[in-house]
Each structure stands twice: as C-alpha cells, then as structure tokens.
Design an enzyme around this catalytic site. Sequence first.
Site, mmCIF file in Angstrom:
data_model
loop_
_atom_site.group_PDB
_atom_site.id
_atom_site.type_symbol
_atom_site.label_atom_id
_atom_site.label_comp_id
_atom_site.label_asym_id
_atom_site.label_seq_id
_atom_site.Cartn_x
_atom_site.Cartn_y
_atom_site.Cartn_z
ATOM 1 N N ALA A 94 0.824 -1.208 0.000
ATOM 2 C CA ALA A 94 0.000 0.000 0.000
ATOM 3 C C ALA A 94 0.860 1.260 0.000
ATOM 4 O O ALA A 94 0.566 2.234 -0.711
ATOM 5 C CB ALA A 94 -0.924 -0.009 1.210
ATOM 6 N N TYR A 95 1.930 1.247 0.800
ATOM 7 C CA TYR A 95 2.823 2.406 0.842
ATOM 8 C C TYR A 95 3.486 2.622 -0.516
ATOM 9 O O TYR A 95 3.524 3.748 -1.032
ATOM 10 C CB TYR A 95 3.871 2.189 1.926
ATOM 11 C CG TYR A 95 4.866 3.318 2.070
ATOM 12 C CD1 TYR A 95 4.467 4.560 2.516
ATOM 13 C CD2 TYR A 95 6.216 3.123 1.769
ATOM 14 C CE1 TYR A 95 5.376 5.599 2.659
ATOM 15 C CE2 TYR A 95 7.132 4.148 1.908
ATOM 16 C CZ TYR A 95 6.709 5.391 2.352
ATOM 17 O OH TYR A 95 7.610 6.420 2.487
ATOM 18 N N SER A 96 3.983 1.542 -1.121
ATOM 19 C CA SER A 96 4.609 1.663 -2.434
ATOM 20 C C SER A 96 3.626 2.171 -3.479
ATOM 21 O O SER A 96 3.986 2.966 -4.352
ATOM 22 C CB SER A 96 5.173 0.309 -2.874
ATOM 23 O OG SER A 96 6.216 -0.107 -2.028
ATOM 24 N N SER A 101 1.116 4.150 -2.996
ATOM 25 C CA SER A 101 0.913 5.584 -2.816
ATOM 26 C C SER A 101 2.093 6.386 -3.364
ATOM 27 O O SER A 101 1.920 7.465 -3.938
ATOM 28 C CB SER A 101 0.682 5.909 -1.337
ATOM 29 O OG SER A 101 1.866 5.794 -0.566
#
Length: 249
Positions: A156-158, A160
């Site tokens: 999820a972080y990647s 974003s």
Amino acid sequence: MSTQETAATRVAIVTGGSRGIGRETVTRLAADGYAVVVGYAGNRDLAEAAVQDVTAAGGRAVAVRADVADEGQVAELFETAAREFGGVDAVVHAAGRMYLAPIAELDLAELDAMHRTNIRGTFVVARQAARTLRRGGSFIAFSTSVVGLSFPAYGAYSASKGAVEAMTMVLARELRGRDVTVNAVAPGPTATDLFLDGKDQETVARLAAQPPLERLGTPADIAEVVAFLASPAGHWVNGQVVRANGGIV
C-alpha cells in the site's frame, strides 16, 4: 528589511519540516540562504525548535501548521511564505505517512489515511506550487526506493508513492515554459523515526547491510540531494526520480 533584501531572498516551503528528513532539509536550505517556512501537521514544539535552530544560526524561518491534504490550509501555507518573505522559490514536500502490512491483512482505514496524506496531499501541495513558484524555482516531492524493490508488507505504501512518481513526471511537463523544475527523491532505508518505528534490531541490521555502502542512509544524506535539486547547480535535472539509496538495486 529593505525591498532590495526581500527581492534577493530565496524562499523555501518544507512540508513535514518538523522531523526526520524534512527537519534536516530545513536546516540545509537555511544554510544555503533560504528563508524557510516549516510546515508541520501536529507537533508545534518540534516545528518551533526547527525555526529556533535556523534563527540561532542567523537565518530566517517561520512555522505554519497545515494538513497537506486540506487545500485551504495549504493555500495559507503558501500565503504565509509570500506575506513573510515575498514569494516561493522551492517547495519540498517531505510530509508523508507509512503503514506496513501484507495486502491480505491491511486495514482499509489505514489505506485511506495513507493515501489521503501521500496521494491527495502531494497533489494539493503540487497544485499550489504549480500556481505559485517563481521562475527558476523547484518542486521536490518524495517517493521511496521501495517502489522498485517490492518488499513484502510495503504494497500500500509503495502504491501511494508510485502515484507520487507519476504526478512528478506529468507536472514537469505541464510546467513547460515556466523555468520550474519538478523532481522526486526516492530514499532507500534511512534512519528516521518513520523508518525505525516498529522494526527490531535484526530487521534494521538486515536492511542496513543491503546497500553496497553497507549502512542506513541519514536524513543529512537525503537533505544534500534535495539541496542540490533546489539549487541553480541542479536546475538541469528535471522530471526525474532520484533514487538516493546507497546503491540498492
């Protein structure tokens, strides 16, 4: 301050300027002669401490609270820069949010919160920068080297930050004719509170051993890259993602 001094002053806005890479960037740009607006989300004491460090060294800075995803608060951040220092020449968007979990287990409320800060926040700040930056200026966003490394739990972080990279490329082209550069810096593992939180010593040591330089990055390492991109010496670098990670591939 005289009109001549005001005209000669280069002005930077640094979101996320109270901690970590943002805080180090505030100090570094101030050392280059920038007047700095320190944007912060909630910790006023840390933001004011950053301002005090700058002023103690003979520079000028002011702290402004702003939720980067709120267009009204971001507009006020930029208006403060214009009111206090005369304009905006560099925008460093270091504010960000990270939450790690496997995709199958990710709390969707965390996904929404992270995307609000990392995607919407970047878009809101970039939009205001595009409307405001003076000729010769620069917008510098933050991605992450994890976009290309595909570490488990970073899905999820990647995602974003992949959106941040896409925005960077498009905005660089949209600002044709403005003499404004747009780039993103993508740090590798860097010794900040955001990175270290929740990791045991074994995990930290493993990540530190990955670069050929065999250490974690420091906020100062990344701030030097930002300062170069914001400087006249870095002005020919445009529409790029700079992977500042010690050589991880």
